[in-house]
Design an enzyme around this catalytic site. Structure first.
Site, PDB file in Angstrom:
ATOM      1  N   SER A  17       0.801  -1.221   0.000  1.00 17.39           N
ATOM      2  CA  SER A  17       0.000   0.000   0.000  1.00 17.39           C
ATOM      3  C   SER A  17       0.834   1.271   0.000  1.00 17.39           C
ATOM      4  O   SER A  17       0.298   2.366  -0.144  1.00 17.39           O
ATOM      5  CB  SER A  17      -0.939   0.017   1.218  1.00 17.39           C
ATOM      6  OG  SER A  17      -0.192   0.035   2.427  1.00 17.39           O
ATOM      7  N   GLY A  18       2.146   1.145   0.152  1.00 16.35           N
ATOM      8  CA  GLY A  18       3.015   2.310   0.196  1.00 16.35           C
ATOM      9  C   GLY A  18       3.456   2.775  -1.183  1.00 16.35           C
ATOM     10  O   GLY A  18       3.078   2.195  -2.211  1.00 16.35           O
ATOM     11  N   LEU A  78       8.172  -2.326   3.505  1.00 18.55           N
ATOM     12  CA  LEU A  78       7.554  -1.796   4.713  1.00 18.55           C
ATOM     13  C   LEU A  78       8.316  -0.575   5.208  1.00 18.55           C
ATOM     14  O   LEU A  78       9.538  -0.513   5.103  1.00 18.55           O
ATOM     15  CB  LEU A  78       7.551  -2.858   5.815  1.00 18.55           C
ATOM     16  CG  LEU A  78       6.622  -4.061   5.628  1.00 18.55           C
ATOM     17  CD1 LEU A  78       6.947  -5.115   6.682  1.00 18.55           C
ATOM     18  CD2 LEU A  78       5.168  -3.635   5.727  1.00 18.55           C
ATOM     19  N   GLY A  79       7.597   0.367   5.763  1.00 14.94           N
ATOM     20  CA  GLY A  79       8.285   1.522   6.328  1.00 14.94           C
ATOM     21  C   GLY A  79       7.313   2.593   6.763  1.00 14.94           C
ATOM     22  O   GLY A  79       6.231   2.742   6.194  1.00 14.94           O
ATOM     23  N   TYR A 130      16.222   6.746  12.814  1.00 14.64           N
ATOM     24  CA  TYR A 130      15.799   6.184  11.531  1.00 14.64           C
ATOM     25  C   TYR A 130      16.926   5.389  10.887  1.00 14.64           C
ATOM     26  O   TYR A 130      16.744   4.226  10.508  1.00 14.64           O
ATOM     27  CB  TYR A 130      15.343   7.312  10.617  1.00 14.64           C
ATOM     28  CG  TYR A 130      14.809   6.859   9.285  1.00 14.64           C
ATOM     29  CD1 TYR A 130      13.480   6.463   9.153  1.00 14.64           C
ATOM     30  CD2 TYR A 130      15.622   6.816   8.150  1.00 14.64           C
ATOM     31  CE1 TYR A 130      12.977   6.036   7.921  1.00 14.64           C
ATOM     32  CE2 TYR A 130      15.122   6.396   6.925  1.00 14.64           C
ATOM     33  CZ  TYR A 130      13.809   6.013   6.820  1.00 14.64           C
ATOM     34  OH  TYR A 130      13.324   5.593   5.599  1.00 14.64           O
ATOM     35  N   LYS A 134      17.350   1.222  10.417  1.00 13.49           N
ATOM     36  CA  LYS A 134      17.554   0.626   9.098  1.00 13.49           C
ATOM     37  C   LYS A 134      18.826  -0.225   9.089  1.00 13.49           C
ATOM     38  O   LYS A 134      18.853  -1.331   8.533  1.00 13.49           O
ATOM     39  CB  LYS A 134      17.647   1.709   8.028  1.00 13.49           C
ATOM     40  CG  LYS A 134      16.375   2.508   7.829  1.00 13.49           C
ATOM     41  CD  LYS A 134      15.239   1.656   7.286  1.00 13.49           C
ATOM     42  CE  LYS A 134      14.021   2.496   6.938  1.00 13.49           C
ATOM     43  NZ  LYS A 134      12.879   1.693   6.470  1.00 13.49           N
ATOM     44  N   LEU A 157      12.728   9.407  -1.972  1.00 10.31           N
ATOM     45  CA  LEU A 157      11.863   8.769  -2.966  1.00 10.31           C
ATOM     46  C   LEU A 157      10.902   9.800  -3.547  1.00 10.31           C
ATOM     47  O   LEU A 157      10.213  10.507  -2.808  1.00 10.31           O
ATOM     48  CB  LEU A 157      11.074   7.630  -2.324  1.00 10.31           C
ATOM     49  CG  LEU A 157      11.898   6.426  -1.876  1.00 10.31           C
ATOM     50  CD1 LEU A 157      11.026   5.460  -1.084  1.00 10.31           C
ATOM     51  CD2 LEU A 157      12.505   5.724  -3.079  1.00 10.31           C
ATOM     52  N   ARG A 165       3.191  13.811   4.015  1.00 15.85           N
ATOM     53  CA  ARG A 165       4.537  13.988   4.552  1.00 15.85           C
ATOM     54  C   ARG A 165       5.069  15.331   4.053  1.00 15.85           C
ATOM     55  O   ARG A 165       5.785  15.389   3.049  1.00 15.85           O
ATOM     56  CB  ARG A 165       5.471  12.850   4.120  1.00 15.85           C
ATOM     57  CG  ARG A 165       5.073  11.475   4.663  1.00 15.85           C
ATOM     58  CD  ARG A 165       6.148  10.443   4.365  1.00 15.85           C
ATOM     59  NE  ARG A 165       5.772   9.104   4.779  1.00 15.85           N
ATOM     60  CZ  ARG A 165       6.563   8.033   4.674  1.00 15.85           C
ATOM     61  NH1 ARG A 165       7.767   8.162   4.150  1.00 15.85           N
ATOM     62  NH2 ARG A 165       6.153   6.845   5.066  1.00 15.85           N
TER      63      ARG A 165
END
Length: 226
Positions: A17-18, A78-79, A130, A134, A157, A165
């Site tokens: 969904s991202g 995911l994220g 963050y 990672k 991205l 955001r």
């Protein structure tokens, strides 16, 4: 002489969904050599022409859904962000714990290849939450015994996200100009990348079978598509 029919690679996609997951689904429409089986907590809007399955269930059900996907490759996109998650702990629950739980479930289901969308600057020793998270995930995944693990470390991205955001949106406006100013090899890794471009890298790497752990930053990802 009859033509040989090659079965499509089955990509078990989490994070459908991202921004990146949606781009992978979009790009797969034009790729008869791959088939996407998404695993998600809720239904995912699909573009016209998409041919895939979305297996829906709570994260506690994901191991069963991942096994049912019969995937050849796990693609993990995911994220979240600290702000969206609401706390350090909630952020790590997604970007660290859920990623590892998903990877372990994939290994138990017999999936021996994985592609992870990480981040430029990932470092298990970083003081930044963050980047440290990672880096810790990358290190932990390397110990799970995947025959092949591709770690992608994109910069900012570019693409349209569903969630808001503001800082990232501002960065996307500035990024193309900033990218023009980054020529040095050590700095090029920080260049932004369009989500669709990253999706193309993921689909290309899904066909690679040479064993090992491979870390891809800007120049390496560009080389994959040449």
């Amino acid at each position: 002489m009859s033509d040989t029919i090659v079965a499509a690679r089955r990509l078990c996609l989490v994070g459908a969904s991202g921004l990146v997951g949606a781009a992978v689904i979009e790009e797969s429409i034009r790729r008869p050599d791959v088939r996407i089986i998404g695993v998600a907590r809720r239904e995912v809007p699909l573009p016209a022409g998409a041919r895939l399955e979305i297996l829906v269930g709570g994260t506690g059900e994901w191991p069963t859904l991942i096994e049912a996907a019969h995937g050849d490759v796990l693609v993990c996109a995911l994220g979240t962000t600290r702000k969206a998650a609401g706390s350090d702990e909630a952020f790590r629950a997604v970007d660290h714990d859920l990623v590892l739980e998903t990877a372990r479930a994939a290994r138990e289901a017999g999936i021996d290849r994985m592609i992870l969308v990480s981040s430029v600057g990932a470092d298990a020793e970083s003081t930044n939450l963050y980047l440290r998270t990672k880096g810790e995930v990358e290190k932990a995944l390397g110990e799970l015994g995947f025959a092949r693990l591709d770690i992608l470390r994109p910069g900012l991205l570019r693409g349209r996200r569903i969630e808001d955001r503001p800082l990232e949106m501002a960065g996307q406006v500035i990024a193309p100009l900033a990218d023009l100013l980054v020529f040095h090899a050590r700095l090029r890794r920080f260049r932004s990348i369009a989500a669709v471009r990253l999706a193309q890298v993921i689909l290309a790497l899904s066909g690679e079978e040479a064993p090992g752990i491979f870390v891809h930053e800007h120049d390496s990802m560009a080389a994959v598509l040449r």
